[in-house]
Design an enzyme around this catalytic site. Structure first.
Site, PDB file in Angstrom:
ATOM      1  N   ARG A 185       0.817  -1.018  -0.159  1.00 59.24           N
ATOM      2  CA  ARG A 185      -0.071   0.113  -0.056  1.00 59.24           C
ATOM      3  C   ARG A 185       0.824   1.191   0.005  1.00 59.24           C
ATOM      4  O   ARG A 185       1.487   1.559   1.052  1.00 59.24           O
ATOM      5  CB  ARG A 185      -0.995  -0.107   1.319  1.00 59.24           C
ATOM      6  CG  ARG A 185      -1.789   1.175   1.313  1.00 59.24           C
ATOM      7  CD  ARG A 185      -2.540   1.225   2.607  1.00 59.24           C
ATOM      8  NE  ARG A 185      -3.210   2.313   2.850  1.00 59.24           N
ATOM      9  CZ  ARG A 185      -4.376   2.624   3.706  1.00 59.24           C
ATOM     10  NH1 ARG A 185      -4.477   1.606   4.661  1.00 59.24           N
ATOM     11  NH2 ARG A 185      -4.706   3.776   4.152  1.00 59.24           N
ATOM     12  N   ASP A 464      -4.446   3.454  13.675  1.00 54.23           N
ATOM     13  CA  ASP A 464      -3.576   4.248  12.916  1.00 54.23           C
ATOM     14  C   ASP A 464      -4.084   5.546  12.437  1.00 54.23           C
ATOM     15  O   ASP A 464      -4.980   5.955  13.065  1.00 54.23           O
ATOM     16  CB  ASP A 464      -3.548   3.429  11.399  1.00 54.23           C
ATOM     17  CG  ASP A 464      -4.921   3.254  10.676  1.00 54.23           C
ATOM     18  OD1 ASP A 464      -5.663   3.971  10.951  1.00 54.23           O
ATOM     19  OD2 ASP A 464      -5.024   2.566   9.810  1.00 54.23           O
TER      20      ASP A 464
END
Length: 548
Positions: A185, A464
């Protein structure tokens, strides 16, 4: 704020110390080449490819980002996201499909996500999950050393040579047999990499991450019989998807690779994008294999996109679950759209982490089962977890519903999930407890991020950047619209300042005299982000300039 991109003395010092003698004349590395491995990652051929990507695609990216701003200005002025009239023919055509999904990416029942740290990469690959999405974006603090070491770790993971010995306890980690399928990613389109300059300005971080990963891994993955796989974050439009498709075509041609060597899954995590899913699949049909419900970022995007709409104020974000009508519509429309076009529909994150307390662990288990059962019942082909110990739990749920298959693309949910449902306002609590929890989580996460740690266990969840984004957006929106709390007190900047100071004092007391902690720094950033008149599109942009 100290801004590395706007400090000429700092840049000149870096150039004098770390300038490369490369043939990439428009590209300049001003970050330290801190190891022999770093020099290998940034060798001349790799930099030549990065330059080629910038030459061909940087200007188009800047134009796309300007289009984002123009669309947001329309939303800020009162308009609402909607389906496009100019692309209705794409949505209405029942005959087109995405290209065949390769066997290596068909079984996505359980995917684990995590940062780029070497030990965590090994643990995730060994977790028993079908897929490991290694996150260079929301789960990683983008220090220069983190970004380069992450590329080293990816290279070693793909060659099967990755290993790590913990210096604290001597424990050794290495790959087991049959590791998870690795998907990379890269950072989002909005982010820059200040340590590599193109034409004198910070290069797009997405091009750096994508380019280095493909350059160093396409051959080893080909030798293992796999393509090069990506998860693409935070796209907002068909045009942005087409930009990535052009990069994929260019890259395959540049390296003489077969069409379809690159395969992508799109994280559907912005409100504007939910109105263009057919179009995005169509634009990327040679390379896309599926979409994922990035639901935490999606909630943030809902607040950000509709931030000026008084009738769309979200309640305490901790009370917003997938049973909310706008989120259920998002999930089911994604499944409908993907399955009609032959693509996979992956569910969202279960961020729980195991607890040593039996009662708490029993509660976690029930919450995870309920969440995954909802996704499987809706028709998702797989799901996300944040911790290896939850892999088997999520797999059991999906195995039950998939009944021997690796996916359920045959299933298309009934119902019409249109504009009204996708934008439906939510009801819920607006209270002091919710604000204080937002403060604690945002400060704790941002404090760690500033120290180079981007994936942080907080109150039983693996958090996150999406967590901090939702928290500060929740606070900003309530302050902007002068929300009254459930006890009839107006939520003001003064109250927020008082609660923020109280919570930070408690955090400081809990760690004693640890001088390495950055609570004051994080607190100042959160206060500014939550009270500035202009809403910052992403907290990681101003915070990036604060990284040491």
């Amino acid at each position: 704020m100290h801004d590395i991109q706007s400090n000429p003395e700092h840049q000149q010092k870096q150039r004098q110390t770390h300038r490369l003698n490369t043939t990439a004349s428009r590209l300049e590395v001003i970050g330290s080449l801190f190891s022999d491995e770093a020099k290998m990652i940034l060798d001349e051929k790799a930099l030549a490819f990065l330059e080629a990507l910038c030459v061909n695609f940087a200007d188009d990216l800047y134009a796309l980002l300007n289009t984002r701003k123009a669309k947001q200005a329309e939303y800020d002025s009162g308009s609402l996201p909607d389906f496009r009239a100019d692309t209705q023919h794409i949505r209405d055509d029942p005959n087109w499909r995405v290209d065949t999904v390769p066997n290596a990416l068909l079984d996505r029942r359980v995917e684990i996500t995590g940062p780029i740290d070497r030990k965590m990469v090994i643990n995730a690959l060994n977790s028993g999950a079908n897929v490991f999405m290694c996150c260079f974006e929301d789960a990683t603090s983008p220090t220069w050393e983190n970004m380069i070491n992450g590329q080293i770790n990816m290279r070693d993971a793909n060659t099967g040579t990755i290993a790590f010995t913990d210096p604290k306890n001597g424990k050794h980690y290495q790959l087991a047999d049959s590791p998870a399928t690795l998907i990379h990613r890269p950072r989002g389109l909005h982010l820059e990499e200040a340590h590599i300059l193109f034409d004198g300005k910070a290069m797009p971080a997405s091009l750096m991450d994508f380019g280095l990963y493909f350059f160093h891994n396409h051959q080893s993955r080909k030798e293992s019989g796999q393509g090069v796989y990506f998860y693409l974050p935070k796209l907002e439009s068909m045009e942005e998807a087409a930009w990535w498709e052009s990069i994929f075509d260019f890259t395959e041609d540049y390296f003489g690779a077969e069409t379809g060597t690159i395969r992508a899954t799109v994280l559907l995590e912005t409100l504007p994008a939910v109105f263009q899913m057919d179009e995005m699949l169509y634009a990327m049909r040679k390379h896309i294999v599926g979409m994922n419900c990035g639901r935490w970022d999606y909630i943030f995007s809902y607040i950000k996109t509709l931030k000026n709409h008084t009738d769309r104020i979200l309640p305490d974000r901790h009370a917003i679950g997938m049973d909310q009508p706008f989120l259920e519509a998002y999930s089911k429309r994604l499944i409908q759209t993907c399955h009609r076009r032959g693509a996979l529909a992956i569910g969202g994150m279960s961020a729980f982490i195991p607890s040593k307390d039996p009662a708490e662990m029993a509660s976690v288990t029930q919450k995870v089962i309920a969440d995954k059962r909802r996704e499987a019942t809706n028709g998702h082909d797989g799901t996300w977890v944040a911790h290896p110990h939850l892999v088997s739990l999520a797999r059991e749920v999906f195995d039950e519903y998939l009944n021997g298959s690796t996916h359920q693309r045959h299933f298309i949910p009934d119902g019409t999930y249109g504009k009204d449902l996708l934008l439906q306002p939510s009801k819920g609590p607006k209270d002091e407890q919710g604000v204080r929890k937002n403060i604690r989580i945002a400060v704790l996460y941002m404090e760690s991020w500033l120290r180079g740690i981007g994936c942080v266990p907080i109150y039983g969840l693996m958090e996150d950047a999406a967590t901090a984004e939702i928290s500060r957006a929740n606070i900003w929106q309530w302050l902007k619209h002068q929300v009254s709390l459930d006890d009839d007190r107006p939520f003001t900047t003064e109250i927020f300042r008082t609660w923020l100071d109280q919570e930070v004092d408690e955090m400081k007391a809990s760690v004693g005299h640890d001088q390495s902690r950055k609570f004051d720094h994080a607190s100042a950033l959160l206060f500014a982000l939550s009270t500035n008149t202009q809403f910052a599109d992403f907290l990681t942009i101003p915070c990036y300039a604060e990284l040491e």
